[in-house]
Design a protein around this motif. Structure first.
Motif, short mmCIF file in Angstrom:
data_model
loop_
_atom_site.label_atom_id
_atom_site.label_comp_id
_atom_site.label_asym_id
_atom_site.label_seq_id
_atom_site.Cartn_x
_atom_site.Cartn_y
_atom_site.Cartn_z
N ALA A 1 34.09 3.65 13.19
CA ALA A 1 34.19 4.38 12.12
C ALA A 1 34.61 3.74 10.95
CB ALA A 1 35.01 5.42 12.50
N ILE A 2 33.74 3.89 9.65
CA ILE A 2 34.00 3.28 8.78
C ILE A 2 34.07 4.24 7.38
CG2 ILE A 2 33.44 1.57 6.97
CD1 ILE A 2 31.65 0.15 9.23
N ALA A 3 35.09 4.18 6.56
CA ALA A 3 35.31 5.05 5.48
C ALA A 3 35.65 4.24 4.24
CB ALA A 3 36.24 6.00 5.74
N LYS A 4 35.22 4.48 2.81
CA LYS A 4 35.92 3.78 1.86
C LYS A 4 37.16 4.62 1.65
CE LYS A 4 31.54 3.47 -0.65
NZ LYS A 4 30.74 3.82 -1.91
N ILE A 5 38.06 3.75 1.10
CA ILE A 5 39.61 4.04 0.41
C ILE A 5 39.61 3.81 -0.76
CG2 ILE A 5 40.19 4.30 3.13
CD1 ILE A 5 41.93 1.79 2.24
N GLU A 6 40.41 4.55 -1.33
CA GLU A 6 41.17 4.21 -2.67
C GLU A 6 42.31 3.68 -2.47
OE1 GLU A 6 39.10 4.92 -5.05
OE2 GLU A 6 37.94 6.12 -3.92
N SER A 7 42.88 2.59 -3.60
CA SER A 7 43.85 1.87 -3.73
C SER A 7 45.16 2.35 -3.28
CB SER A 7 43.99 1.35 -4.99
OG SER A 7 42.79 0.52 -5.18
#
Length: 179
Positions: free
Chosen positions: A104-110
């Motif tokens: 599972a891969i997800a973009k994340i914010e800082s």
């Protein structure tokens, strides 16, 4: 993953290469571990079948049901070259040749970074890892499933499968050990 893929789909081949590189970076440690487990087989299916056919019924019974003492001995001596352990290593190898990997891969914010471990920290109790690729941060989790011990009854099937592979490639069954 679908969102990441769709964001890059149709842009250019370089974008697809970036996605492939991201997947590789996320999976490389897990794949290396799996490969090492798969390489434990040093006897091949034909020799394993021969050992099984010559085994006492009491030993076969021990392998039909989960025996913690037997498996503990195999795992504790996994680096040993003792031929008495080869059959157990063969079974472990086949277990990890037939498992599945889920990612599972997800973009994340800082602002969310503090919740995740560093890239590839396999010893961390948390299963999510943080990775940065081309200025974007992602969190990923790799999970192995279906790594239950394979029944010894499958050894005959593995031998038939390996023989079929050799036949299909025009190779003599006695000239090569397929591991």
């Amino acid at each position: 993953f679908l969102e990441i893929f769709q964001d890059n789909l149709g842009k250019n081949l370089n974008s697809i290469e970036k996605i492939s590189s991201l997947l590789f970076d996320c999976l490389k440690n897990s794949l290396e571990i799996l490969l090492n487990l798969q390489k434990l087989d040093r006897i091949g299916s034909r020799k394993a079948l021969s050992l099984l056919e010559n085994m006492e019924n009491s030993d076969k019974d021990q392998l039909q049901e989960y025996d913690g003492v037997f498996w503990k001995r195999i795992v504790e001596n996994i680096e040993s070259r003792n031929p008495d352990l080869n059959f157990g290593k063969y079974l472990i190898s086949n277990t990890f040749k037939d498992c599945s990997i889920m990612i599972a891969i997800a973009k994340i914010e800082s602002e969310d970074i503090g919740n995740f471990s560093n890239k590839n920290e396999l010893t961390d109790d948390r299963r999510e890892c943080l990775i940065e690729k081309d200025g974007q941060r992602y969190v990923y989790k790799v999970t192995l499933v279906d790594f239950d011990p394979k029944p010894i009854g499958k050894i005959k099937r593995y031998t038939q499968l390996h023989d079929s592979i050799l036949d299909a490639n025009g190779l003599d069954r006695n000239s090569i050990i397929l591991i």
